[in-house]
Design a protein around this motif. Structure first.
Motif, PDB file in Angstrom:
ATOM      1  N   LEU A 222      16.568  -6.191  -5.712  1.00  0.00           N
ATOM      2  CA  LEU A 222      15.961  -7.159  -6.621  1.00  0.00           C
ATOM      3  C   LEU A 222      16.668  -8.498  -6.506  1.00  0.00           C
ATOM      4  CD1 LEU A 222      13.769  -7.723  -8.682  1.00  0.00           C
ATOM      5  CD2 LEU A 222      15.466  -7.320 -10.455  1.00  0.00           C
ATOM      6  N   ASN A 223      15.962  -9.462  -5.991  1.00  0.00           N
ATOM      7  CA  ASN A 223      16.435 -10.829  -5.897  1.00  0.00           C
ATOM      8  C   ASN A 223      15.320 -11.722  -6.425  1.00  0.00           C
ATOM      9  OD1 ASN A 223      14.501 -11.025  -3.801  1.00  0.00           O
ATOM     10  ND2 ASN A 223      16.021 -10.347  -2.301  1.00  0.00           N
ATOM     11  N   PRO A 224      15.530 -13.025  -6.526  1.00  0.00           N
ATOM     12  CA  PRO A 224      14.470 -13.888  -7.051  1.00  0.00           C
ATOM     13  C   PRO A 224      13.149 -13.771  -6.297  1.00  0.00           C
ATOM     14  CG  PRO A 224      16.546 -15.065  -7.080  1.00  0.00           C
ATOM     15  CD  PRO A 224      16.808 -13.762  -6.370  1.00  0.00           C
ATOM     16  N   GLY A 225      13.201 -13.589  -4.971  1.00  0.00           N
ATOM     17  CA  GLY A 225      11.971 -13.454  -4.202  1.00  0.00           C
ATOM     18  C   GLY A 225      11.163 -12.245  -4.627  1.00  0.00           C
ATOM     19  N   HIS A 226      11.838 -11.116  -4.760  1.00  0.00           N
ATOM     20  CA  HIS A 226      11.122  -9.909  -5.158  1.00  0.00           C
ATOM     21  C   HIS A 226      10.619 -10.025  -6.593  1.00  0.00           C
ATOM     22  CE1 HIS A 226      10.438  -5.674  -3.786  1.00  0.00           C
ATOM     23  NE2 HIS A 226      10.072  -5.598  -5.056  1.00  0.00           N
ATOM     24  N   ALA A 227      11.415 -10.650  -7.445  1.00  0.00           N
ATOM     25  CA  ALA A 227      10.988 -10.833  -8.839  1.00  0.00           C
ATOM     26  C   ALA A 227       9.721 -11.686  -8.898  1.00  0.00           C
ATOM     27  CB  ALA A 227      12.105 -11.483  -9.650  1.00  0.00           C
ATOM     28  N   HIS A 228       9.639 -12.729  -8.078  1.00  0.00           N
ATOM     29  CA  HIS A 228       8.427 -13.556  -8.053  1.00  0.00           C
ATOM     30  C   HIS A 228       7.237 -12.739  -7.550  1.00  0.00           C
ATOM     31  CE1 HIS A 228       9.731 -17.549  -9.263  1.00  0.00           C
ATOM     32  NE2 HIS A 228      10.835 -17.399  -8.558  1.00  0.00           N
ATOM     33  N   GLY A 229       7.474 -11.846  -6.588  1.00  0.00           N
ATOM     34  CA  GLY A 229       6.382 -11.007  -6.101  1.00  0.00           C
ATOM     35  C   GLY A 229       5.819 -10.118  -7.190  1.00  0.00           C
ATOM     36  N   GLN A 230       6.699  -9.529  -7.986  1.00  0.00           N
ATOM     37  CA  GLN A 230       6.235  -8.658  -9.062  1.00  0.00           C
ATOM     38  C   GLN A 230       5.572  -9.462 -10.180  1.00  0.00           C
ATOM     39  OE1 GLN A 230      10.089  -5.961  -8.848  1.00  0.00           O
ATOM     40  NE2 GLN A 230       8.486  -4.870  -9.937  1.00  0.00           N
ATOM     41  N   ALA A 251       7.550 -16.038  -3.615  1.00  0.00           N
ATOM     42  CA  ALA A 251       8.083 -14.779  -3.097  1.00  0.00           C
ATOM     43  C   ALA A 251       8.111 -14.791  -1.567  1.00  0.00           C
ATOM     44  CB  ALA A 251       7.244 -13.604  -3.598  1.00  0.00           C
ATOM     45  N   LEU A 252       7.047 -15.283  -0.948  1.00  0.00           N
ATOM     46  CA  LEU A 252       6.992 -15.329   0.508  1.00  0.00           C
ATOM     47  C   LEU A 252       8.008 -16.316   1.074  1.00  0.00           C
ATOM     48  CD1 LEU A 252       3.130 -15.127   0.929  1.00  0.00           C
ATOM     49  CD2 LEU A 252       4.791 -13.448   1.783  1.00  0.00           C
ATOM     50  N   ARG A 253       8.252 -17.422   0.369  1.00  0.00           N
ATOM     51  CA  ARG A 253       9.253 -18.391   0.826  1.00  0.00           C
ATOM     52  C   ARG A 253      10.662 -17.800   0.782  1.00  0.00           C
ATOM     53  NH1 ARG A 253       5.830 -22.364  -1.606  1.00  0.00           N
ATOM     54  NH2 ARG A 253       6.802 -22.053  -3.643  1.00  0.00           N
ATOM     55  N   LEU A 254      10.923 -16.993  -0.241  1.00  0.00           N
ATOM     56  CA  LEU A 254      12.268 -16.444  -0.440  1.00  0.00           C
ATOM     57  C   LEU A 254      12.456 -15.087   0.221  1.00  0.00           C
ATOM     58  CD1 LEU A 254      12.671 -17.284  -4.243  1.00  0.00           C
ATOM     59  CD2 LEU A 254      13.709 -18.501  -2.315  1.00  0.00           C
ATOM     60  N   GLN A 255      11.439 -14.573   0.852  1.00  0.00           N
ATOM     61  CA  GLN A 255      11.437 -13.193   1.345  1.00  0.00           C
ATOM     62  C   GLN A 255      12.491 -12.934   2.411  1.00  0.00           C
ATOM     63  OE1 GLN A 255       7.570 -11.318   2.054  1.00  0.00           O
ATOM     64  NE2 GLN A 255       8.244 -10.968   4.149  1.00  0.00           N
ATOM     65  N   ASP A 256      13.129 -11.767   2.330  1.00  0.00           N
ATOM     66  CA  ASP A 256      14.024 -11.282   3.372  1.00  0.00           C
ATOM     67  C   ASP A 256      13.202 -11.051   4.639  1.00  0.00           C
ATOM     68  OD1 ASP A 256      15.576  -9.727   5.096  1.00  0.00           O
ATOM     69  OD2 ASP A 256      16.562  -8.647   3.471  1.00  0.00           O
ATOM     70  N   PRO A 257      13.635 -11.579   5.792  1.00  0.00           N
ATOM     71  CA  PRO A 257      12.870 -11.392   7.033  1.00  0.00           C
ATOM     72  C   PRO A 257      12.619  -9.931   7.389  1.00  0.00           C
ATOM     73  CG  PRO A 257      14.582 -13.048   7.329  1.00  0.00           C
ATOM     74  CD  PRO A 257      14.830 -12.406   5.997  1.00  0.00           C
ATOM     75  N   ASN A 258      13.486  -9.023   6.911  1.00  0.00           N
ATOM     76  CA  ASN A 258      13.331  -7.606   7.227  1.00  0.00           C
ATOM     77  C   ASN A 258      12.343  -6.890   6.304  1.00  0.00           C
ATOM     78  OD1 ASN A 258      15.258  -7.644   9.346  1.00  0.00           O
ATOM     79  ND2 ASN A 258      16.918  -7.542   7.844  1.00  0.00           N
ATOM     80  N   ALA A 259      11.926  -7.552   5.240  1.00  0.00           N
ATOM     81  CA  ALA A 259      11.053  -6.894   4.259  1.00  0.00           C
ATOM     82  C   ALA A 259       9.598  -7.049   4.674  1.00  0.00           C
ATOM     83  CB  ALA A 259      11.291  -7.482   2.866  1.00  0.00           C
TER      84      ALA A 259
END
Length: 343
Positions: A222-230, A251-259
């Motif tokens: 759980l990081n800000p990117g995932h929180a924005h996705g939810q 969420a897409l801007r902050l997304q981990d490249p591996n996710a």
């Protein structure tokens, strides 16, 4: 959904008050003595590292091969619990290990669309977490069960499970509190409870902004990117497409490249906002859906994501005569023709 699966899941949801007691009751002393193999702290440290590796392998896309690995590791931990000797601290950590592996196995089965199997793993995770006295893990597992109830259209049960999880957790880690708040937000959104949903989203971001404290390793995702996705998912369910788009794009801007799996899901849901708005933008929707299909066709296994693409195609039904819509339907059908074989 299969009636037997529906009733099984319904039963778990209706027993949420029992889960609340499970979280609150004290646990017994876990020292185990005898002539069997001695399990020490260093052994459990190694198990923790293996668990962390398995969790991060799931970030790329999960699948049946990973579930087999998780189940094999779980069997090893269960063997140590049943045949080893250990003090109380080590015993609690062993049961937490077993609980987290069961939680992860349930998630992998759920992502493959195998709801009854997922639930069995999660109930085992609850029992192990309770034995370990690990309230954070137990609450997290209830949160996943809420997510399942939401996905199989049991919104009231989803809310009950999510709020039970929040009440059962003592709040030692802001990140865990944020995870549970987002699960509750999704459940309330699915139930059409706008005020409660917005309040839970605000709570989640407030917890994420809190000073960093010790958190379980399983909460790393759980990081800000995932929180924005939810949060985007919640606003999509509430019909606020503008707010949903803001969160999905962040969420897409902050997304981990591996996710990659989460990226496919976010592109699909973002596409859905363009189809459901008052004046549909089909070009935007189809371009985004095409990006999701590309990811899912590239060694990412997720029946859950394909299910969201199916929903998008249903929304596109009035536009079936468009060649691009038919092409997307053919692509999704190809994905569906090679389903996950999680065992």
């Amino acid at each position: 959904m299969d009636r037997r699966v529906f009733l099984t899941t319904m039963g778990a949801a209706m027993s949420a008050p029992a889960h609340e007691r499970l979280l609150a009751e004290p646990v017994a002393h876990l020292t185990r003595t005898g002539k069997s193999r001695r399990v020490n702290v260093s052994t459990v440290d190694e198990l923790d590292l293996m668990n962390a590796s398995l969790r991060r392998l799931d970030d790329g896309g999960g699948g049946d091969a990973l579930l087999l690995m998780v189940r094999a590791h779980l069997r090893q931990v269960v063997a140590l619990i049943g045949k080893g000797s250990y003090n109380d601290l080590v015993g609690r950590r062993l049961f937490s290990n077993a609980g987290e592996l069961s939680r992860l196995a349930g998630w992998l089965a759920f992502d493959a669309g195998q709801h009854a199997r997922a639930q069995r793993f999660w109930l085992a995770a609850l029992r192990a977490a309770h034995t370990a006295g690990d309230r954070a893990l137990a609450a997290n597992t209830l949160g996943f069960m809420s997510c399942q109830a939401k996905d199989i259209r049991q919104p009231h049960e989803a809310v009950t499970l999510a709020e039970t999880a929040r009440r059962g957790y003592l709040g030692a880690s802001p990140r865990v509190s944020a995870i549970l708040a987002l699960r509750a937000a999704e459940a309330h959104a699915t139930n059409g409870s706008t005020t409660q949903c917005r309040r839970a989203i605000d709570d989640a971001f407030a917890h994420l902004d809190s000073p960093t404290t010790t958190a379980p390793d399983w909460s790393y995702w759980l990081n800000p990117g995932h929180a924005h996705g939810q949060a985007g998912f919640c606003y999509l369910k509430l019909g606020d497409h503008s707010a949903a788009r803001r969160h999905f794009r962040q969420a897409l801007r902050l997304q981990d490249p591996n996710a990659s799996r989460e990226g496919a899901l976010r592109h699909t849901l973002l596409a859905t906002t363009y189809v459901r708005q008052a004046d549909p933008d089909l070009d935007q929707a189809l371009a985004l859906a095409g990006q999701a299909v590309e990811v899912l066709a590239d060694d990412v296994s997720s029946n859950r994501c394909i299910g969201h693409l199916d929903t998008l195609l249903r929304d596109l039904t009035p536009h079936n005569r468009r060649p691009a819509v038919r092409h997307l339907a053919d692509q999704v059908q190809s994905l569906r023709a090679t389903p996950s074989t999680v065992g």
